[in-house]
Design a protein around this motif. Structure first.
Motif, PDB file in Angstrom:
ATOM      1  N   GLN A 277      43.685  17.442 -18.635  1.00 51.03           N
ATOM      2  CA  GLN A 277      42.387  17.357 -17.976  1.00 51.03           C
ATOM      3  C   GLN A 277      41.878  15.922 -17.957  1.00 51.03           C
ATOM      4  OE1 GLN A 277      39.732  20.053 -19.925  1.00 51.03           O
ATOM      5  NE2 GLN A 277      40.793  21.886 -19.194  1.00 51.03           N
ATOM      6  N   VAL A 278      42.078  15.213 -19.075  1.00 47.95           N
ATOM      7  CA  VAL A 278      41.641  13.819 -19.142  1.00 47.95           C
ATOM      8  C   VAL A 278      42.430  12.980 -18.147  1.00 47.95           C
ATOM      9  CG1 VAL A 278      41.604  11.769 -20.616  1.00 47.95           C
ATOM     10  CG2 VAL A 278      40.805  13.957 -21.513  1.00 47.95           C
ATOM     11  N   LYS A 279      43.728  13.186 -18.065  1.00 42.47           N
ATOM     12  CA  LYS A 279      44.559  12.427 -17.117  1.00 42.47           C
ATOM     13  C   LYS A 279      44.159  12.735 -15.682  1.00 42.47           C
ATOM     14  CE  LYS A 279      48.598  11.865 -20.046  1.00 42.47           C
ATOM     15  NZ  LYS A 279      49.985  12.252 -20.287  1.00 42.47           N
ATOM     16  N   ARG A 280      43.900  14.012 -15.372  1.00 44.85           N
ATOM     17  CA  ARG A 280      43.476  14.377 -14.026  1.00 44.85           C
ATOM     18  C   ARG A 280      42.137  13.741 -13.688  1.00 44.85           C
ATOM     19  NH1 ARG A 280      43.208  20.130 -14.333  1.00 44.85           N
ATOM     20  NH2 ARG A 280      44.887  20.350 -15.799  1.00 44.85           N
ATOM     21  N   GLY A 281      41.259  13.644 -14.658  1.00 43.56           N
ATOM     22  CA  GLY A 281      39.956  13.018 -14.432  1.00 43.56           C
ATOM     23  C   GLY A 281      40.109  11.552 -14.114  1.00 43.56           C
ATOM     24  N   ARG A 282      41.030  10.880 -14.771  1.00 43.47           N
ATOM     25  CA  ARG A 282      41.274   9.461 -14.501  1.00 43.47           C
ATOM     26  C   ARG A 282      41.943   9.289 -13.141  1.00 43.47           C
ATOM     27  NH1 ARG A 282      43.457   7.667 -20.422  1.00 43.47           N
ATOM     28  NH2 ARG A 282      41.444   7.679 -21.439  1.00 43.47           N
ATOM     29  N   ILE A 283      42.828  10.205 -12.781  1.00 45.92           N
ATOM     30  CA  ILE A 283      43.525  10.107 -11.494  1.00 45.92           C
ATOM     31  C   ILE A 283      42.546  10.349 -10.362  1.00 45.92           C
ATOM     32  CG2 ILE A 283      45.267  11.215 -10.042  1.00 45.92           C
ATOM     33  CD1 ILE A 283      46.866  11.764 -12.616  1.00 45.92           C
ATOM     34  N   ASP A 284      41.606  11.280 -10.525  1.00 41.79           N
ATOM     35  CA  ASP A 284      40.627  11.582  -9.478  1.00 41.79           C
ATOM     36  C   ASP A 284      39.568  10.495  -9.356  1.00 41.79           C
ATOM     37  OD1 ASP A 284      41.948  13.924  -9.019  1.00 41.79           O
ATOM     38  OD2 ASP A 284      40.595  15.165 -10.218  1.00 41.79           O
ATOM     39  N   GLY A 285      39.567   9.520 -10.220  1.00 45.82           N
ATOM     40  CA  GLY A 285      38.612   8.433 -10.151  1.00 45.82           C
ATOM     41  C   GLY A 285      37.348   8.695 -10.946  1.00 45.82           C
TER      42      GLY A 285
END
Length: 87
Positions: free
Chosen positions: A72-80
């Motif tokens: 979830q943290v990685k997806r949050g960083r990828i989504d900006g």
């Protein structure tokens, strides 16, 4: 009355000694017919024959939870999104 008390104590002592002798003999010869008839106490391995209880795992000890949190943290960083902003 005193004779009666002494007689009961002697009978109990003899009964305990006989029980220990018979159970020790059954252990050495393996003549016990089932696990339920095995003597209790220090001669038995702890937890033998009992299903193991599973304890609930705290979220910070659960590898699956930690993995999903990391994703979830990685997806949050990828989504900006900034994961520390809480939105």
């Amino acid at each position: 009355m005193l004779l009666f008390v002494v007689a009961v104590m002697v009978l109990v002592a003899v009964g305990v000694l006989l029980w220990k002798a018979v159970s020790a003999q059954a252990l050495t010869t393996g003549s016990s017919t089932s696990e339920d008839e095995a003597p209790t106490g220090p001669t038995r391995t702890p937890g033998a024959g009992r299903p193991r209880r599973t304890r609930p795992i705290a979220p910070d000890d659960d590898p699956e939870f930690l993995r999903s949190l990391d994703e979830q943290v990685k997806r949050g960083r990828i989504d900006g999104q900034d994961p520390s902003s809480g939105t």
